[in-house]
Write an enzyme that holds these catalytic residues in place. Structure first.
Site, PDB file in Angstrom:
ATOM      1  N   ILE A 142      -4.844   0.858   2.137  1.00 33.85           N
ATOM      2  CA  ILE A 142      -5.162   0.591   0.738  1.00 33.85           C
ATOM      3  C   ILE A 142      -3.896   0.031   0.114  1.00 33.85           C
ATOM      4  O   ILE A 142      -2.813   0.603   0.248  1.00 33.85           O
ATOM      5  CB  ILE A 142      -5.635   1.868   0.002  1.00 33.85           C
ATOM      6  CG1 ILE A 142      -5.866   1.585  -1.491  1.00 33.85           C
ATOM      7  CG2 ILE A 142      -4.680   3.027   0.191  1.00 33.85           C
ATOM      8  CD1 ILE A 142      -6.463   2.767  -2.239  1.00 33.85           C
ATOM      9  N   SER A 143      -4.021  -1.113  -0.541  1.00 33.90           N
ATOM     10  CA  SER A 143      -2.847  -1.781  -1.099  1.00 33.90           C
ATOM     11  C   SER A 143      -2.211  -0.974  -2.214  1.00 33.90           C
ATOM     12  O   SER A 143      -2.865  -0.185  -2.895  1.00 33.90           O
ATOM     13  CB  SER A 143      -3.224  -3.166  -1.627  1.00 33.90           C
ATOM     14  OG  SER A 143      -3.565  -4.030  -0.569  1.00 33.90           O
TER      15      SER A 143
END
Length: 413
Positions: free
Chosen positions: A93-94
């Site tokens: 997840i960025s």
């Protein structure tokens, strides 16, 4: 091509975990938990607004999106730290800043139809949801695609439409799109995405080599894309045909630092070539350690991030030790209470699943001293397949200058 992946790094003043919540955020809305509120507000002030995001609608979307709902249970304590986190399938997840920054660049409008490539956890789609009319999002990894769709459905993001498939082929039946966000990094813009972007539309996409990329903004004019380089970035590596077909591949047997002397002219956003995620840092020629320029970090707030990062490939099965060196100068550095925020030249090693397998480096630096050369021979964990170097004050206060940073394979005893 695979779903989006972004190496796990911290930009909030530490390479490990600058802020750690003391309990999981299991199913609790951010506004209902004071501890989460505090961490989220610190994230917004230091790493969203503080890092340059100005669009008030985007900032509010980050503030109100429950990021902990998109993070694996065992990592939810880190949900509101500006770092990417592994979500399985070798994906992540960025970090909130890069999501906010990319979202701001497309200038989202309430009437927009947006295509997102690389669903991953669903977090980017959730950020987009309150800002636009409809979000179409594609993930190639089936387990991730199913899980993200379930989370988005449970949280009632009704204007997000999900699909499992090859995102580089776009979604022709819903084209053209007003805006496109690509959260995985090819070497060139995929042709179907060019065709499916509406005339006058905007696309933001990271392009380049596996560990050396630049984030680009494209505008479609007269059927063609006009590019604008935004800033150095890191989205690495993907899986599948797109990754296998790269023309330039890293050499894990000969790791090295690019532009360690900061002499190369900045490519985008006036940031030094080779380095990304700069915070409170500036390359200048006022007090160089050698040649004409060095990088300077300055921080007045204890715990606030002041750093630059660079990534490289390394195979710990073959490369057992590294020589690490740097020229260092300090002025009034005061150390933070958290060990992981110490001012250093630090290398964090990651295994093939992008799990942290060790940190080595120079420092911590403190007090005041003139230019000197620091050297260290460091052991490489045998599980290491990738590494990220973080340089700077990290969470300390004061001023720090660095120059002539070098990494090479150590030979002999």
């Amino acid at each position: 091509m695979a779903g989006r992946t972004f190496l796990r790094v911290v930009s909030a003043g530490a390479l490990l975990a600058a802020v750690v919540l003391t309990r999981p955020c299991l199913g609790v809305a951010p506004e209902e938990d004071p501890e989460i509120n505090a961490a989220r507000n610190k994230l917004i002030e230091n790493d969203i607004i503080g890092a340059g995001v100005k669009d008030k609608r985007v900032i509010e979307a980050v503030r109100t999106t429950p990021r902990h709902e998109f993070v694996p249970n065992d990592l939810r304590k880190n949900s509101y730290i500006d770092m990417s986190l592994p979500i399985g399938q070798s994906q992540t997840i960025s970090a909130p800043f890069i999501v906010a920054y990319m979202t701001e660049q497309i200038e989202p409008k309430p009437t927009d139809k947006v295509l997102e490539i690389g669903t991953g956890s669903g977090y980017q789609a959730a950020i987009l949801s309150p800002l636009v009319d409809t979000v179409y999002t594609i993930e190639i990894k089936e387990p991730l695609g199913k899980k993200a769709a379930a989370v988005l459905r449970r949280l009632k993001y009704k204007n997000v439409v999900t699909k499992i498939g090859d995102g580089y082929q776009g979604w022709a039946e819903h084209a053209p799109f007003d805006k496109i966000i690509v959260t995985c990094s090819p070497e060139n813009v995929p042709k179907p995405l060019v065709e499916q972007l509406k005339e006058g539309g905007r696309m933001v996409i990271p392009l380049g080599e596996r560990y050396q990329q630049t984030l680009y903004l494209y505008r479609k004019q007269d059927g063609k894309l006009v590019s604008e380089a935004l800033r150095p970035t890191l989205f690495v590596p993907m899986t599948g045909k797109a990754e296998d077909a790269r023309g330039v591949l890293p050499d894990p047997l000969h790791p090295a630092i690019l532009n360690g002397g900061f002499e190369e002219k900045p490519k985008a956003n006036n940031e030094p070539a080779g380095w990304f995620w700069l915070r409170q840092a500036e390359v200048n020629g006022e007090k160089p350690g050698k040649n004409s320029r060095s990088i300077e970090f300055s921080n007045l707030t204890m715990g606030r991030g002041a750093q630059a990062l660079q990534a490289f490939a390394i195979d710990g099965r073959k490369v057992r030790e590294l020589n690490l060196s740097a020229m260092v100068r300090a002025q009034g550095i005061k150390l933070p209470p958290a060990a992981e925020q110490m001012p250093m030249v630090a290398i964090t090693f990651y295994d093939e699943k992008r799990g942290n397998v060790g940190v080595r480096g120079l420092g911590p630096f403190q007090g005041t001293f003139d230019w000197k050369t620091e050297k260290e021979r460091i052991k490489v964990p045998p599980q290491a397949r990738e590494a990220i170097m973080a340089i700077g004050l990290l969470g300390a206060t004061g001023e720090l200058w660095l120059d002539e940073i070098d990494v090479s394979v150590a030979s002999g005893k």
